[in-house]
Design a protein around this motif. Sequence first.
Motif, short mmCIF file in Angstrom:
data_model
loop_
_atom_site.label_atom_id
_atom_site.label_comp_id
_atom_site.label_asym_id
_atom_site.label_seq_id
_atom_site.Cartn_x
_atom_site.Cartn_y
_atom_site.Cartn_z
N GLU A 1 2.87 -14.44 52.39
CA GLU A 1 4.02 -13.73 51.42
C GLU A 1 4.06 -14.75 50.21
O GLU A 1 4.36 -14.17 49.04
CB GLU A 1 5.46 -13.96 52.27
CG GLU A 1 6.49 -13.43 51.40
CD GLU A 1 7.94 -13.71 52.12
OE1 GLU A 1 8.89 -12.88 51.56
OE2 GLU A 1 7.86 -13.75 53.31
N SER B 1 1.54 -14.33 47.48
CA SER B 1 2.16 -13.28 46.54
C SER B 1 3.12 -13.58 45.69
O SER B 1 2.84 -13.61 44.36
CB SER B 1 2.35 -12.03 47.30
OG SER B 1 2.96 -10.88 46.55
N ASP B 2 4.38 -14.22 46.01
CA ASP B 2 5.17 -14.40 45.35
C ASP B 2 5.38 -15.94 44.76
O ASP B 2 6.11 -16.13 43.69
CB ASP B 2 6.63 -13.90 45.90
CG ASP B 2 7.17 -14.84 46.91
OD1 ASP B 2 6.40 -16.02 47.30
OD2 ASP B 2 7.87 -14.37 47.65
N VAL C 1 0.45 -15.33 42.90
CA VAL C 1 -0.20 -14.06 42.38
C VAL C 1 0.89 -13.75 41.24
O VAL C 1 0.51 -13.41 39.99
CB VAL C 1 -0.54 -13.03 43.28
CG1 VAL C 1 -1.10 -11.81 42.44
CG2 VAL C 1 -1.61 -13.58 44.12
N ASN D 1 7.84 -7.90 41.92
CA ASN D 1 7.05 -8.27 42.81
C ASN D 1 5.88 -7.03 43.27
O ASN D 1 5.00 -7.46 43.69
CB ASN D 1 7.52 -9.13 44.08
CG ASN D 1 7.91 -10.52 43.68
OD1 ASN D 1 6.87 -11.43 43.59
ND2 ASN D 1 9.05 -10.77 43.85
N ALA E 1 2.32 -7.45 41.97
CA ALA E 1 1.48 -8.62 42.52
C ALA E 1 1.22 -8.81 44.00
O ALA E 1 0.34 -9.31 44.56
CB ALA E 1 2.42 -10.05 41.98
N SER E 2 2.13 -7.92 44.73
CA SER E 2 1.73 -7.88 46.34
C SER E 2 1.03 -7.16 46.49
O SER E 2 -0.13 -7.42 47.26
CB SER E 2 3.21 -7.08 46.91
OG SER E 2 3.45 -6.00 46.26
N ARG E 3 0.48 -6.13 45.87
CA ARG E 3 -0.73 -5.03 45.78
C ARG E 3 -1.72 -5.94 45.50
O ARG E 3 -3.01 -5.96 45.91
CB ARG E 3 -0.65 -3.92 45.07
CG ARG E 3 0.24 -2.83 45.65
CD ARG E 3 1.69 -2.94 46.02
NE ARG E 3 2.33 -1.79 46.49
CZ ARG E 3 3.64 -2.11 46.68
NH1 ARG E 3 4.45 -3.43 46.45
NH2 ARG E 3 4.59 -1.15 47.23
N ALA F 1 -2.16 -9.24 45.57
CA ALA F 1 -2.48 -10.41 46.50
C ALA F 1 -3.28 -9.82 47.70
O ALA F 1 -4.18 -10.43 48.20
CB ALA F 1 -1.18 -10.91 47.04
N ASN G 1 7.60 -5.39 49.39
CA ASN G 1 6.18 -6.08 48.89
C ASN G 1 5.59 -6.81 49.93
O ASN G 1 4.24 -6.63 50.06
CB ASN G 1 6.80 -6.76 47.73
CG ASN G 1 7.27 -6.07 46.59
OD1 ASN G 1 6.63 -5.00 46.18
ND2 ASN G 1 8.36 -6.36 45.97
N TRP H 1 2.57 -5.97 52.28
CA TRP H 1 1.03 -5.96 51.86
C TRP H 1 0.29 -7.00 52.08
O TRP H 1 -0.89 -7.00 52.69
CB TRP H 1 1.19 -5.36 50.25
CG TRP H 1 1.36 -4.15 49.93
CD1 TRP H 1 2.87 -3.64 50.15
CD2 TRP H 1 0.89 -3.00 49.77
NE1 TRP H 1 2.86 -2.51 49.87
CE2 TRP H 1 1.60 -1.94 49.63
CE3 TRP H 1 -0.54 -2.74 49.43
CZ2 TRP H 1 1.22 -0.55 49.38
CZ3 TRP H 1 -0.95 -1.51 49.23
CH2 TRP H 1 0.10 -0.26 48.99
N PRO H 2 0.54 -8.21 51.43
CA PRO H 2 -0.36 -9.45 51.82
C PRO H 2 -0.55 -9.67 53.19
O PRO H 2 -1.25 -10.28 53.57
CB PRO H 2 0.22 -10.56 50.86
CG PRO H 2 1.60 -10.05 50.66
CD PRO H 2 1.43 -8.52 50.48
#
Length: 329
Positions: free
Chosen positions: A162, A165-166, A169, A218, A221-223, A225, A256, A259-260
């Motif tokens: 997580e 990602s945040d 990324v 976010n 960025a989550s995708r 990541a 979000n 995803w990662p």
Amino acid sequence: MLLYPFSITLPVAAMAAGLEALCGYPAPLFAAISHPVVWIGFLINRLERTFNRPEWSETARRISGFFALLLLVGIPVGLTIFILHIGYMFLPPLFMLGVQAVTACTLVAQKSLWVHVKAVASALQQVGLEGGRTAVSQIVGRDTSVLDETGVVRAALESLAENFSDGIVAPLFWTALLGLPGTVFYKAINTADSMIGHLNPRYAAFGMAAAKMDDLINLPASRLAALCILLSTRPTQWRTICSTVWRDASRHRSPNAGWPETALATALGVKFGGPRNYAGTVVDDGWIGEGTTTATLHDLERGLILYRRACGILIGGLLLAAIGCMIKA
């Protein structure tokens, strides 16, 4: 119209990523001037005390929370743009490029995330379960005193995915898009969400704008990541990871984080989620990922290796994009 061309923003993002990976945020600097996130947090506290009045109606607190968020974003971003504008008037462009990169790297967390998650692995290996519980309590909000080794490892890996990602990324994505003002824009909203974006009587109404905006910014960025994690694995795993992420990402309570987290879980052959304890309240989330529910210290070490690869892929992608834009310019 973008504030700066990609021939500036992409090199800033690439240099910021590389600098932070090498240096992190030096402890002496933190001791001397604290950290930009602490400054943002101070502003959030002041705005919350001013605009979040318990005697106001829920609707009034939602509206005041929206205007507080505008101030929270507008003040630091406006100040950043003003300072950069003055700098570009009197200083060489290459020097200002470096200024943006050095400042932006303070709002990225590659090295610190590695250090905190690696500390969990080291504590489990050297001290045992109690050491692992103590170390992982520094990076997760759940009650770690009830976790077994599998729970400690899974909590650390979920946090790793997580926060990749945040914490890494996403700020670099907004830096690549808007330069240093984009980094500040993202970090102001993300910090607000972490401080006031909670579903409790004090913050549910006032922090709603921050929570919703954080979900929105976010999303890309989550995708991205998840893609970086995918590319850090063997090509033979890609089909399974893609299909599992598509199936399971929406099962996560966050729009979000799934995803990662699903990408990393499937890459390691374990599952994340399941029942968790937050301040005495058991939250029974669904399982995500493809594999076993038992996670081991070896899985945590493999997760850290994949994390380093994913960071390298991200930095490499930014560097190639920056070189391409600079050549075209």
